[in-house]
Design a protein around this motif. Structure first.
Motif, PDB file in Angstrom:
ATOM      1  N   ALA A  21       0.826  -1.209   0.000  1.00  0.00           N
ATOM      2  CA  ALA A  21       0.000   0.000   0.000  1.00  0.00           C
ATOM      3  C   ALA A  21       0.856   1.254   0.000  1.00  0.00           C
ATOM      4  N   GLU A  22       1.981   1.195   0.678  1.00  0.00           N
ATOM      5  CA  GLU A  22       2.877   2.345   0.727  1.00  0.00           C
ATOM      6  C   GLU A  22       3.666   2.498  -0.573  1.00  0.00           C
ATOM      7  N   ALA A  23       4.061   1.380  -1.182  1.00  0.00           N
ATOM      8  CA  ALA A  23       4.972   1.433  -2.325  1.00  0.00           C
ATOM      9  C   ALA A  23       4.270   1.624  -3.660  1.00  0.00           C
ATOM     10  N   GLU A  24       3.074   1.074  -3.838  1.00  0.00           N
ATOM     11  CA  GLU A  24       2.435   1.024  -5.156  1.00  0.00           C
ATOM     12  C   GLU A  24       2.304   2.382  -5.854  1.00  0.00           C
ATOM     13  N   PRO A  25       1.816   3.434  -5.194  1.00  0.00           N
ATOM     14  CA  PRO A  25       1.568   4.688  -5.932  1.00  0.00           C
ATOM     15  C   PRO A  25       2.814   5.285  -6.578  1.00  0.00           C
ATOM     16  N   ARG A  31       2.535   1.200 -11.494  1.00  0.00           N
ATOM     17  CA  ARG A  31       1.918   2.261 -12.268  1.00  0.00           C
ATOM     18  C   ARG A  31       1.804   1.857 -13.751  1.00  0.00           C
ATOM     19  N   SER A  32       2.832   1.241 -14.276  1.00  0.00           N
ATOM     20  CA  SER A  32       2.826   0.831 -15.681  1.00  0.00           C
ATOM     21  C   SER A  32       1.840  -0.312 -15.905  1.00  0.00           C
ATOM     22  N   PHE A  60      -5.210  -1.095  -5.361  1.00  0.00           N
ATOM     23  CA  PHE A  60      -4.526  -0.147  -6.239  1.00  0.00           C
ATOM     24  C   PHE A  60      -5.063  -0.226  -7.665  1.00  0.00           C
ATOM     25  N   VAL A  61      -5.304  -1.428  -8.170  1.00  0.00           N
ATOM     26  CA  VAL A  61      -5.894  -1.583  -9.502  1.00  0.00           C
ATOM     27  C   VAL A  61      -7.342  -1.118  -9.492  1.00  0.00           C
ATOM     28  N   ARG A 219      12.592   4.102  -7.153  1.00  0.00           N
ATOM     29  CA  ARG A 219      11.777   5.279  -7.417  1.00  0.00           C
ATOM     30  C   ARG A 219      12.695   6.432  -7.786  1.00  0.00           C
ATOM     31  N   GLY A 220      12.220   7.651  -7.741  1.00  0.00           N
ATOM     32  CA  GLY A 220      13.044   8.789  -8.103  1.00  0.00           C
ATOM     33  C   GLY A 220      13.348   8.813  -9.594  1.00  0.00           C
ATOM     34  N   LEU A 221      14.535   9.305  -9.963  1.00  0.00           N
ATOM     35  CA  LEU A 221      14.902   9.426 -11.371  1.00  0.00           C
ATOM     36  C   LEU A 221      14.990   8.071 -12.062  1.00  0.00           C
TER      37      LEU A 221
END
Length: 257
Positions: A21-25, A31-32, A60-61, A219-221
């Motif tokens: 739940a914390e990581a998905e967004p 996301r892809s 999330f979906v 995540r990030g760049l």
């Protein structure tokens, strides 16, 4: 939220839901995958009145589907109540069910059913496909994503409680044996496959105590770059390309009238 008796299972660890739940967004892969799912629903089930996600996890979906297709009745099922508590907060309008995918107690009820990285967590995948076939309306559509290629098996699959990684023909054969007509298949995470191969080699050689979180923290760049690569993959899928190999396999199938 409706509760039903669940069968014994060992294919998932419910403590992972809070991490997901914390990581998905912010995670490029989740996301892809959502972008691919939304495109496929529009492409292959434009007239659906309702949608059930089996193994909806944290929602999330479902959240993305509800936002994109407000006309749909949204249902989500999950074996573990721990996941449904997150899904209820994300998608308060969804009808959430605690049930086992090996015992779906609906007949000809849903126009579209999705299972996204769920089937590999279940020992008897053939039974699950038969249950989904039963629960779909005649003419209904099933959407599946699974991890692909046995040669990518590694510590991350063990830590995620996978029973298997699929080859394309294996999944197609099982889907057809359950009574479906396969409409489309494509690999996903294809351009990143060399990176996956290298990562899995390192896991097997150096990181035998791999944890789920290690693959969720990109995540990030770097995450933005990887998401851009997957967006290019989807751009080509939308134009008719079916990728022959990749870390994931996406399949769409139809229940005959």
């Amino acid at each position: 939220m409706t509760t039903s008796t669940r069968l014994p299972a060992r294919g998932y660890d419910p403590k992972h839901f809070s991490m997901l739940a914390e990581a998905e967004p912010a995670n490029f892969w989740f996301r892809s995958r959502n972008k691919l799912i939304l495109w496929a629903l529009q492409q292959f089930a434009p007239g659906a009145r309702n949608f059930l996600e089996i193994g909806c996890g944290t929602g999330f979906v479902l959240q993305a589907v509800a936002a994109r297709f407000p006309q749909l009745e949204i249902y989500g099922s999950e074996l573990f109540a721990e996941g449904l508590s997150f899904a209820a907060r994300r998608v308060p309008t969804a009808r959430l069910l605690e049930l086992d995918a090996r015992d779906i107690r609906f007949d000809s009820r849903f126009d579209a059913i999705g299972m996204f990285d769920v089937l590999e967590h279940i020992d008897d995948d053939r039974l699950v496909l038969e249950q989904v076939f039963k629960a779909l309306t005649p003419g209904g559509t099933m959407f599946i994503s699974v991890p692909q290629h046995r040669f990518l098996w590694g510590p991350s699959d063990v830590s995620c409680h996978h029973y298997r990684r699929y080859e394309k023909q294996e999944l197609v054969s099982k889907v057809q044996q359950a009574g479906f007509n396969v409409l489309a298949t494509t690999s996903f995470v294809s351009l990143l496959l060399p990176l996956m191969i290298a990562s899995r080699w390192c896991q097997r050689r150096f990181c035998h105590r791999h944890t789920v979180m290690s693959e969720l923290q990109v995540r990030g760049l770097l995450g933005a770059f990887l998401e851009g690569v997957l967006s290019f993959e989807l751009f080509l899928v939308r134009r008719g390309l079916s990728w022959p190999a990749g870390g994931s396999l996406f399949l769409v199938a139809h229940k005959p009238l």
